[in-house]
Enzyme design. Structure first.
Site, PDB file in Angstrom:
ATOM      1  N   ASP A   8      40.550  37.035  41.791  1.00 36.53           N
ATOM      2  CA  ASP A   8      41.564  37.730  42.581  1.00 36.53           C
ATOM      3  C   ASP A   8      42.940  37.726  41.911  1.00 36.53           C
ATOM      4  O   ASP A   8      43.519  36.662  41.669  1.00 36.53           O
ATOM      5  CB  ASP A   8      41.714  37.070  43.948  1.00 36.53           C
ATOM      6  N   GLU A  39      42.233  42.949  45.142  1.00 40.66           N
ATOM      7  CA  GLU A  39      42.596  43.142  46.548  1.00 40.66           C
ATOM      8  C   GLU A  39      43.914  42.483  46.947  1.00 40.66           C
ATOM      9  O   GLU A  39      44.409  42.729  48.037  1.00 40.66           O
ATOM     10  CB  GLU A  39      41.461  42.643  47.453  1.00 40.66           C
ATOM     11  N   ASN A  40      44.487  41.649  46.068  1.00 39.71           N
ATOM     12  CA  ASN A  40      45.794  41.050  46.345  1.00 39.71           C
ATOM     13  C   ASN A  40      46.828  41.442  45.294  1.00 39.71           C
ATOM     14  O   ASN A  40      47.832  40.748  45.123  1.00 39.71           O
ATOM     15  CB  ASN A  40      45.681  39.519  46.381  1.00 39.71           C
ATOM     16  N   HIS A  68      41.353  42.239  52.191  1.00 42.51           N
ATOM     17  CA  HIS A  68      42.673  42.867  52.142  1.00 42.51           C
ATOM     18  C   HIS A  68      42.637  44.251  51.503  1.00 42.51           C
ATOM     19  O   HIS A  68      43.688  44.809  51.168  1.00 42.51           O
ATOM     20  CB  HIS A  68      43.653  41.979  51.372  1.00 42.51           C
ATOM     21  N   HIS A 173      37.570  35.302  46.634  1.00 47.01           N
ATOM     22  CA  HIS A 173      38.310  35.194  47.890  1.00 47.01           C
ATOM     23  C   HIS A 173      39.069  33.883  48.056  1.00 47.01           C
ATOM     24  O   HIS A 173      40.217  33.905  48.499  1.00 47.01           O
ATOM     25  CB  HIS A 173      37.426  35.403  49.118  1.00 47.01           C
ATOM     26  N   HIS A 175      40.237  31.751  45.853  1.00 45.80           N
ATOM     27  CA  HIS A 175      41.284  31.580  44.842  1.00 45.80           C
ATOM     28  C   HIS A 175      41.218  30.252  44.097  1.00 45.80           C
ATOM     29  O   HIS A 175      42.120  29.954  43.311  1.00 45.80           O
ATOM     30  CB  HIS A 175      42.692  31.729  45.459  1.00 45.80           C
TER      31      HIS A 175
END
Length: 255
Positions: A8, A39-40, A68, A173, A175
């Site tokens: 991520d 997604e981040n 997200h 997800h 991290h």
């Protein structure tokens, strides 16, 4: 062949270190195909047109998502229009975008599947049934699953469920890179979480003082991405493109 999956990407710091380091990683490891979870990657969270284009420009072949994926204004339209951008395939019918991309490299086809877990996340469609449906329709043995999930138990279960059927099941997800990489059934590369690209001295990418304040006092806090020096978390998968079998998975941490 070799596939690189980058964990991520968190905000500007994650994008910036990839812009400095990704080309060399791909060159040094002789990478054939690159997947990045973006997604981040936008300011705040989610993904927008600017961060998506930056990920493509710096070397992503496919950009995956998660809970997200639709966190930014205009993100539904972005997913509807973008060929190389995925969101979890187990979102309900009617949600814009797609969860599977098949790349034709002429020497081989590579399928990237984006799924999301449901434990402690939004109760979307069952990812196990969706995985069965998708795998039954693919015409390539080279299948790489980005399983974006919170619970380690759900990720482990998905890894074993797809063992022998997918080339790799790679968790995202949370991290935090896990040290449990393995080849399941002499076929499927697995890791519970690839980790993240963002500030190493942070709380999963967020400013530490703000994260502590939220957890200590349980009051509303507006998170900001940490400005501390970033690092890269990723994995490299060696696989036989004729059989879709992985024979090596290697974790990368680049500080």
């Amino acid at each position: 062949m070799r596939l690189l999956l980058v964990g991520d990407v968190v905000g500007e710091s994650g994008l910036e270190i990839l812009e400095r380091r990704l080309y060399k990683i791909k060159k040094d490891y002789h990478i054939d195909f690159t997947v990045i979870n973006g997604e981040n990657s936008a300011v705040g969270n989610g993904i927008n047109r600017q961060s998506y284009q930056r990920l493509l420009q710096l070397g992503a072949d496919v950009v995956t998502g998660g809970n997200h994926s639709f966190g930014q204004q205009g993100s539904e339209q972005l997913h509807d229009e973008s060929e190389f951008l995925l969101r979890p395939a187990n979102y309900p019918n009617g949600v814009l975008g797609k969860g599977v991309y098949v790349a034709d490299l002429f020497s081989a086809k590579i399928a990237v599947v984006n799924l999301m877990g449901t434990l402690n996340l939004e109760p979307i469609d069952n990812p196990f049934f969706k995985a069965d449906e998708i795998l039954s329709e693919l015409d390539t043995p080279n299948i790489f699953v980005d399983f974006h999930a919170e619970a380690t138990s759900e990720k482990k279960a998905m890894g074993h469920y797809l063992a022998g059927r997918a080339t790799a099941v790679l968790g995202t997800h949370t991290h935090v890179q896990t040290a449990d990489e393995i080849i399941l059934k002499e076929h499927t590369a697995y890791i519970t979480d690839v980790g993240m690209c963002g500030a190493q001295l942070s709380v999963i990418g967020v400013n530490t003082e703000l994260a502590i304040k939220k957890l200590k006092y349980h009051l509303p806090v507006r998170f900001k991405v940490s400005e501390n020096p970033p690092f890269i978390n990723a994995v490299v998968i060696d696989f036989n493109e004729n059989l879709g079998k992985a024979h090596k998975i290697e974790r990368l941490i680049m500080r």
